[in-house]
Enzyme design. Structure first.
Site: not given
Length: 279
Positions: A93, A141, A228
């Site tokens: 992402h 992910d 992230s």
């Protein structure tokens, strides 16, 4: 926004305290399954409950930053982990909205984004997992970044078997509640079993590709926006190994809502296939 309402969001963000447009860009990939926070002040925190990482503590920890004007601190938008001398593992992402390797670079060599020792390395290519968001949103992910040249840092060993742990470690440059830190923060977080994770996020967990960590009862320790793509690591007799990638969660460090991480043991074979193609 109702402050008591849980916010489901991937943990992409940006160390762009100077207000560059990267924050808005980073959040565009979240709209399909998350509420965008109204302001930065709406974030609940950081690598929550943590402390500054020491130089050399996580030599493989790197920052991803947009190319263009501004310092590394201003351009950082995600974290990553060096797994070979010229390949970084991060979250899918983080890169989903990018179309060219020229759009970003990798910063290595220091936990301090304002350090003179920080090295900026261009990106030659990147690969996003072909099954990202399958079989459910946020599954698989992971993404790989091929660097234009090797970096002079120690790669981390990657876990190859799914395991249950007691305590894990994570680190990154996520929001602190009063702005993004220049120095990466680190925290130890309790491992959460698949059963407890699935109970916390009904119909939201793919146990095959995700693992959870956090204090279910009390909250207070977690990764958050801006972390992230960074590592979550497990201690072994030989040192730390990489077991996951910071991915998403409901709010940050809230009781009953652990952080969710992409589980690298599930896609080791797919990573090896990409590495072979890049050789």
């Amino acid at each position: 926004m109702d402050s008591k309402r849980k916010r489901l969001a991937v943990r992409v963000g940006a160390g762009v305290a100077a207000g560059l447009g990267a924050v808005a860009l980073a959040w565009t990939g979240v709209a399909a399954f998350a509420e965008e926070p109204e302001t930065k002040g709406d974030f609940e925190a950081k690598i929550i409950g943590g402390e500054p990482a020491e130089e050399g503590q996580y030599p493989w920890l790197v920052a991803l930053g947009y190319t263009g004007d501004g310092t590394p601190y201003e351009r950082q938008f995600c974290g990553g982990t060096v797994i070979t001398e010229n390949v970084v593992l991060t979250a899918a992402h983080c890169l989903a909205d990018l179309t060219s390797p020229d759009e970003f670079a990798v910063f290595s060599g220091s936990v301090d984004l304002e350090s003179d020792d920080l090295v900026e390395t261009a990106v030659a290519d990147f690969h996003i997992a072909h099954d990202y968001n399958e079989p459910i949103d946020r599954a698989n992910d992971w993404a790989l970044v091929l660097l234009d040249e090797p970096v002079d840092v120690e790669p981390i060993d990657v876990g190859t078997e799914p395991e249950e742990f007691d305590v894990l470690e994570t680190a990154g440059w996520g929001e602190t509640g009063s702005g993004y830190p220049a120095v990466a923060q680190r925290i130890e977080v309790p491992f959460v079993s698949d059963d407890d994770c699935e109970a916390a996020y009904p119909d939201g967990i793919d146990a095959q590709t995700m693992l959870c960590a956090g204090d279910l009862e009390n909250g207070g320790v977690d990764s958050c926006q801006g972390d992230s793509g960074g590592p979550i690591m497990a201690p072994t007799d030989e040192g730390l190994i990489l077991v996951g990638i910071v991915s998403w969660g409901a709010g940050c460090a809230e009781p009953g809502s652990p952080g969710v991480y992409a589980e690298v043991a599930d896609f080791n074979g797919a990573i090896d296939d990409v590495l072979e193609d890049w050789e």
